[in-house]
Design a protein around this motif. Structure first.
Motif, PDB file in Angstrom:
ATOM      1  N   LYS A 140       0.819  -1.475   0.439  1.00 19.15           N
ATOM      2  CA  LYS A 140       0.401  -0.039  -0.418  1.00 19.15           C
ATOM      3  C   LYS A 140       1.014   1.316  -0.195  1.00 19.15           C
ATOM      4  CE  LYS A 140      -4.100  -1.969   2.499  1.00 19.15           C
ATOM      5  NZ  LYS A 140      -5.145  -2.044   3.071  1.00 19.15           N
ATOM      6  N   PHE A 141       2.328   1.315   0.227  1.00 14.69           N
ATOM      7  CA  PHE A 141       3.123   2.388   0.120  1.00 14.69           C
ATOM      8  C   PHE A 141       2.828   2.783  -0.762  1.00 14.69           C
ATOM      9  CE2 PHE A 141       5.397  -0.431   3.556  1.00 14.69           C
ATOM     10  CZ  PHE A 141       4.602   0.951   4.411  1.00 14.69           C
ATOM     11  N   ASP A 142       3.043   3.813  -1.594  1.00 21.13           N
ATOM     12  CA  ASP A 142       3.261   4.736  -2.500  1.00 21.13           C
ATOM     13  C   ASP A 142       3.973   5.515  -2.806  1.00 21.13           C
ATOM     14  OD1 ASP A 142       2.358   6.188  -5.165  1.00 21.13           O
ATOM     15  OD2 ASP A 142       0.819   6.399  -4.760  1.00 21.13           O
ATOM     16  N   ALA A 143       4.803   5.480  -3.583  1.00 22.77           N
ATOM     17  CA  ALA A 143       6.626   5.500  -3.828  1.00 22.77           C
ATOM     18  C   ALA A 143       6.313   7.181  -4.770  1.00 22.77           C
ATOM     19  CB  ALA A 143       7.321   4.315  -5.064  1.00 22.77           C
ATOM     20  N   ASN A 144       5.132   7.281  -5.473  1.00 24.42           N
ATOM     21  CA  ASN A 144       4.862   8.498  -6.069  1.00 24.42           C
ATOM     22  C   ASN A 144       4.601   9.677  -4.996  1.00 24.42           C
ATOM     23  OD1 ASN A 144       5.108   7.324  -9.005  1.00 24.42           O
ATOM     24  ND2 ASN A 144       2.638   6.469  -8.648  1.00 24.42           N
ATOM     25  N   LEU A 145       4.640   9.305  -3.533  1.00 25.32           N
ATOM     26  CA  LEU A 145       4.181  10.278  -2.560  1.00 25.32           C
ATOM     27  C   LEU A 145       5.257  10.519  -2.353  1.00 25.32           C
ATOM     28  CD1 LEU A 145       1.037   8.564  -1.040  1.00 25.32           C
ATOM     29  CD2 LEU A 145       1.239  11.161  -2.788  1.00 25.32           C
ATOM     30  N   LEU A 146       6.553  10.762  -2.705  1.00 25.28           N
ATOM     31  CA  LEU A 146       7.597  10.985  -2.397  1.00 25.28           C
ATOM     32  C   LEU A 146       8.608  12.084  -2.898  1.00 25.28           C
ATOM     33  CD1 LEU A 146       9.169   7.154  -0.800  1.00 25.28           C
ATOM     34  CD2 LEU A 146       8.567   8.976   0.540  1.00 25.28           C
ATOM     35  N   LYS A 147       8.799  13.133  -2.422  1.00 21.18           N
ATOM     36  CA  LYS A 147       9.406  13.843  -3.393  1.00 21.18           C
ATOM     37  C   LYS A 147      10.745  14.195  -2.357  1.00 21.18           C
ATOM     38  CE  LYS A 147       4.945  16.645  -4.374  1.00 21.18           C
ATOM     39  NZ  LYS A 147       4.401  15.295  -3.810  1.00 21.18           N
ATOM     40  N   ASN A 148      11.538  14.063  -3.718  1.00 20.88           N
ATOM     41  CA  ASN A 148      13.062  15.261  -3.135  1.00 20.88           C
ATOM     42  C   ASN A 148      13.532  16.275  -2.319  1.00 20.88           C
ATOM     43  OD1 ASN A 148      13.659  13.096  -4.250  1.00 20.88           O
ATOM     44  ND2 ASN A 148      14.636  13.715  -6.665  1.00 20.88           N
ATOM     45  N   GLY A 149      14.196  16.376  -1.994  1.00 14.20           N
ATOM     46  CA  GLY A 149      14.383  17.593  -0.857  1.00 14.20           C
ATOM     47  C   GLY A 149      15.184  17.562  -0.013  1.00 14.20           C
ATOM     48  N   LYS A 150      15.365  18.677   0.623  1.00 15.03           N
ATOM     49  CA  LYS A 150      16.308  18.581   1.938  1.00 15.03           C
ATOM     50  C   LYS A 150      14.953  19.399   2.957  1.00 15.03           C
ATOM     51  CE  LYS A 150      20.100  20.529   4.133  1.00 15.03           C
ATOM     52  NZ  LYS A 150      21.843  21.523   3.739  1.00 15.03           N
ATOM     53  N   TYR A 151      14.792  18.468   4.461  1.00 17.93           N
ATOM     54  CA  TYR A 151      13.688  18.951   5.156  1.00 17.93           C
ATOM     55  C   TYR A 151      14.313  19.444   7.033  1.00 17.93           C
ATOM     56  CZ  TYR A 151      11.207  17.513   1.375  1.00 17.93           C
ATOM     57  OH  TYR A 151       9.881  17.563   0.047  1.00 17.93           O
ATOM     58  N   THR A 152      14.222  20.858   7.603  1.00 12.59           N
ATOM     59  CA  THR A 152      14.413  20.464   8.911  1.00 12.59           C
ATOM     60  C   THR A 152      13.538  20.566   9.823  1.00 12.59           C
ATOM     61  OG1 THR A 152      16.804  21.173   8.229  1.00 12.59           O
ATOM     62  CG2 THR A 152      16.137  21.573  10.362  1.00 12.59           C
ATOM     63  N   LEU A 153      13.250  19.193  10.589  1.00 14.61           N
ATOM     64  CA  LEU A 153      12.743  19.031  12.552  1.00 14.61           C
ATOM     65  C   LEU A 153      13.302  20.209  13.424  1.00 14.61           C
ATOM     66  CD1 LEU A 153      10.953  16.166  11.675  1.00 14.61           C
ATOM     67  CD2 LEU A 153      10.152  17.940  10.316  1.00 14.61           C
ATOM     68  N   ALA A 154      12.896  21.050  13.410  1.00 17.67           N
ATOM     69  CA  ALA A 154      12.800  21.719  14.900  1.00 17.67           C
ATOM     70  C   ALA A 154      12.186  21.132  16.063  1.00 17.67           C
ATOM     71  CB  ALA A 154      12.719  23.590  14.998  1.00 17.67           C
ATOM     72  N   CYS A 155      13.204  20.658  16.575  1.00 17.64           N
ATOM     73  CA  CYS A 155      13.347  19.449  17.688  1.00 17.64           C
ATOM     74  C   CYS A 155      13.153  20.500  19.250  1.00 17.64           C
ATOM     75  CB  CYS A 155      13.832  18.838  18.091  1.00 17.64           C
ATOM     76  SG  CYS A 155      13.127  17.137  19.119  1.00 17.64           S
ATOM     77  N   PHE A 156      11.272  20.306  20.038  1.00 24.76           N
ATOM     78  CA  PHE A 156      11.050  21.610  21.313  1.00 24.76           C
ATOM     79  C   PHE A 156      10.554  19.521  22.560  1.00 24.76           C
ATOM     80  CE2 PHE A 156      10.046  23.172  18.438  1.00 24.76           C
ATOM     81  CZ  PHE A 156      10.615  25.119  18.153  1.00 24.76           C
ATOM     82  N   MET A 157      11.225  20.338  23.463  1.00 23.76           N
ATOM     83  CA  MET A 157      11.457  19.565  25.112  1.00 23.76           C
ATOM     84  C   MET A 157       9.500  20.302  25.196  1.00 23.76           C
ATOM     85  SD  MET A 157      11.221  16.412  26.287  1.00 23.76           S
ATOM     86  CE  MET A 157      13.156  16.607  25.988  1.00 23.76           C
ATOM     87  N   THR A 158       8.080  19.915  25.941  1.00 17.27           N
ATOM     88  CA  THR A 158       7.564  20.301  26.361  1.00 17.27           C
ATOM     89  C   THR A 158       7.596  19.849  27.747  1.00 17.27           C
ATOM     90  OG1 THR A 158       5.895  20.054  23.693  1.00 17.27           O
ATOM     91  CG2 THR A 158       5.432  20.740  26.316  1.00 17.27           C
ATOM     92  N   ASN A 159       7.006  20.787  28.976  1.00 13.84           N
ATOM     93  CA  ASN A 159       6.783  21.005  29.706  1.00 13.84           C
ATOM     94  C   ASN A 159       5.941  21.781  30.795  1.00 13.84           C
ATOM     95  OD1 ASN A 159       7.070  19.616  32.499  1.00 13.84           O
ATOM     96  ND2 ASN A 159       8.564  21.125  33.161  1.00 13.84           N
ATOM     97  N   GLU A 160       4.726  21.273  30.719  1.00 13.92           N
ATOM     98  CA  GLU A 160       3.681  22.062  31.984  1.00 13.92           C
ATOM     99  C   GLU A 160       3.513  23.176  31.045  1.00 13.92           C
ATOM    100  OE1 GLU A 160       4.962  22.958  35.879  1.00 13.92           O
ATOM    101  OE2 GLU A 160       4.700  20.937  35.874  1.00 13.92           O
ATOM    102  N   GLY A 161       3.499  22.829  29.442  1.00 18.36           N
ATOM    103  CA  GLY A 161       3.070  23.549  28.681  1.00 18.36           C
ATOM    104  C   GLY A 161       3.831  24.458  27.965  1.00 18.36           C
ATOM    105  N   ARG A 162       5.814  24.645  28.803  1.00 14.34           N
ATOM    106  CA  ARG A 162       6.597  25.373  28.133  1.00 14.34           C
ATOM    107  C   ARG A 162       7.256  24.890  27.192  1.00 14.34           C
ATOM    108  NH1 ARG A 162       8.993  28.530  33.479  1.00 14.34           N
ATOM    109  NH2 ARG A 162      10.293  29.023  32.428  1.00 14.34           N
TER     110      ARG A 162
END
Length: 433
Positions: free
Chosen positions: A29-51
């Motif tokens: 069921k995986f559709d390879a056509n939905l994968l796109k070349n590119g560079k992506y960066t995710l910022a990572c946050f630790m959440t504690n009591e809403g902060r």
């Protein structure tokens, strides 16, 4: 304090890069056509009591050239050396080919085939373990997990089970179960591109109770956000959209630098605010008088000169549009930023100067604060007038009082240098009405 944070980071990384394997039917069921070349960066946050506290970034480089999916990952966590990982997958079968992971805690290389082989080195103890076990039909490598989730046939109410392969030297069984237990409609608001319709995909690991929630774009299948709750910790990862660039005009660094450094023309002038507080009425002008109407910018005030070519014109237009929509502005590239000149007001008269300019258009910009001083007549009472006991009328009793308030001025002006060697005198004037 550091230990729980570090453990949570490792949990988040493990989840983000967990290996999935399942039945051949599920994998088809995986559709390879939905994968796109590119560079992506995710910022990572630790959440504690809403902060939230920013703890690092994950940068993915996706390449689907030919019949292979190549994924490289750089994990940059505050206080730790960067982790570098590489994975190669067969796009036709989604079967893994190769995986290498190098960070401050381990070196690991895995080759996939009929058998899974490789090694794992614990950098803390120096212990090396050989990886050798029977391959599982239809499984994929760990680092493609978040991207392959986005290629599933997602729709409201969709569910599936995934067998996850996660190698640890202490494991007796490297397989665990992940349940995609809910998919529903939601929206995600980007700081740059506004609202997007997304699939909210919830998954849980029954053995531990760990929970993951993905926000995946319906149209592009982009992973906008991933949240995880594990071991009492909450980690959120958000796409930084580093690939977003709505500026279409080409940029020529050599020609633009020549504009601001390769000539002999001069732009010089004075920065000041012409301060009138009349509220737009004649009566107000009669009642309010500025004590010091002309307020020059103080010494040291910064003045910016932007070469006003097609690229910068479009950049300014796009940022004005973004601001009106309540979105983040578009940052300049390092090359473009190098072509902007800056100077400061050099005396108490608000004067500035730019030199070595070529003929062309330039945008001057500055902002500064000053004291708005004014005198205002105020009514403090009334006097009735009588002649021979007959009432003649009433007059107001007024006093004049002086006030000082803080005010600010923002000034921008397009200036044209028409010929080489020209000196252009300008008044950067802000009228406050």
């Amino acid at each position: 304090m550091f230990s729980p944070l570090r453990n949570s980071i490792f949990i988040a990384v493990t989840t983000l890069f967990a290996a999935i394997s399942g039945s051949a039917n599920a994998q088809s069921k995986f559709d390879a056509n939905l994968l796109k070349n590119g560079k992506y960066t995710l910022a990572c946050f630790m959440t504690n009591e809403g902060r939230e506290q920013a703890i690092g970034t994950f940068t993915f480089n996706v390449n689907t050239t030919g019949d292979k999916l190549s994924l490289t990952v750089v994990t940059a966590i505050a206080g730790l050396e960067a982790w570098k990982d590489t994975a190669v997958t067969d796009l036709n079968t989604f079967k893994p080919i190769y995986l290498a992971s190098h960070n401050t805690m381990k070196d690991m290389v895995v080759n996939f085939g009929p058998n899974i082989t490789g090694y794992h080195i614990d950098k803390k103890t120096g212990q090396k373990k050989v990886i050798k076990e029977a391959g599982v039909p239809s499984f994929v490598d760990s680092y493609t997990y978040p991207f392959l989730v986005s290629t599933l046939p997602l729709t409201s109410g969709y569910k599936t089970d995934l067998s996850v392969f996660e190698y640890k030297p202490t494991n007796t069984d490297n397989m665990k179960k992940i349940v995609v237990d809910e998919v529903r409609n939601n929206t995600y608001v980007s700081k740059f591109t506004g609202k997007h319709d997304v699939w909210e995909v919830s998954a849980v690991e029954p053995a531990t109770g760990d929970k993951m929630v993905y926000l995946i774009d319906k149209k592009t299948r982009r992973l906008w956000q991933l949240e995880e709750w594990a071991n009492g910790q909450h980690v959120r990862m958000v796409d930084m959209e580093t690939d977003f660039n709505s500026i279409k005009a080409p940029f020529d660094k050599v020609a633009t630098l020549k504009m601001v450094k390769g000539g002999d023309a001069i732009i010089a002038g004075q920065v000041f605010a012409r301060d009138f507080n009349d509220n737009g009425t004649i009566w107000a002008k009669m009642q309010v008088m500025n004590i010091q109407a002309k307020q020059v910018a103080p010494k040291g005030t910064q003045v910016i000169l932007i070469p006003y070519n097609d690229y910068f014109k479009e950049w300014i237009k796009v940022n004005e549009s973004q601001r009106k929509k309540g979105r983040e502005g578009i940052a300049l590239s390092d090359e473009a930023a190098e072509c902007i000149k800056s100077t400061t007001v050099y005396d108490d008269g608000g004067h500035f100067e730019f030199v070595n300019l070529m003929p062309g258009e330039y945008l001057l910009y500055t902002e500064f604060s000053y004291v708005h001083s004014y005198s205002q007549n105020e009514v403090v009472g009334y006097t009735d007038h009588y002649i021979n006991g007959m009432f003649q009328g009433t007059s107001a009793n007024t006093v004049s009082r002086n006030y000082n308030t803080g005010a600010g001025a923002t000034v921008k002006k397009v200036v044209t240098v028409s010929k080489p060697g020209e000196k252009v005198d300008v008044k950067l004037k802000k009228t406050r009405a």
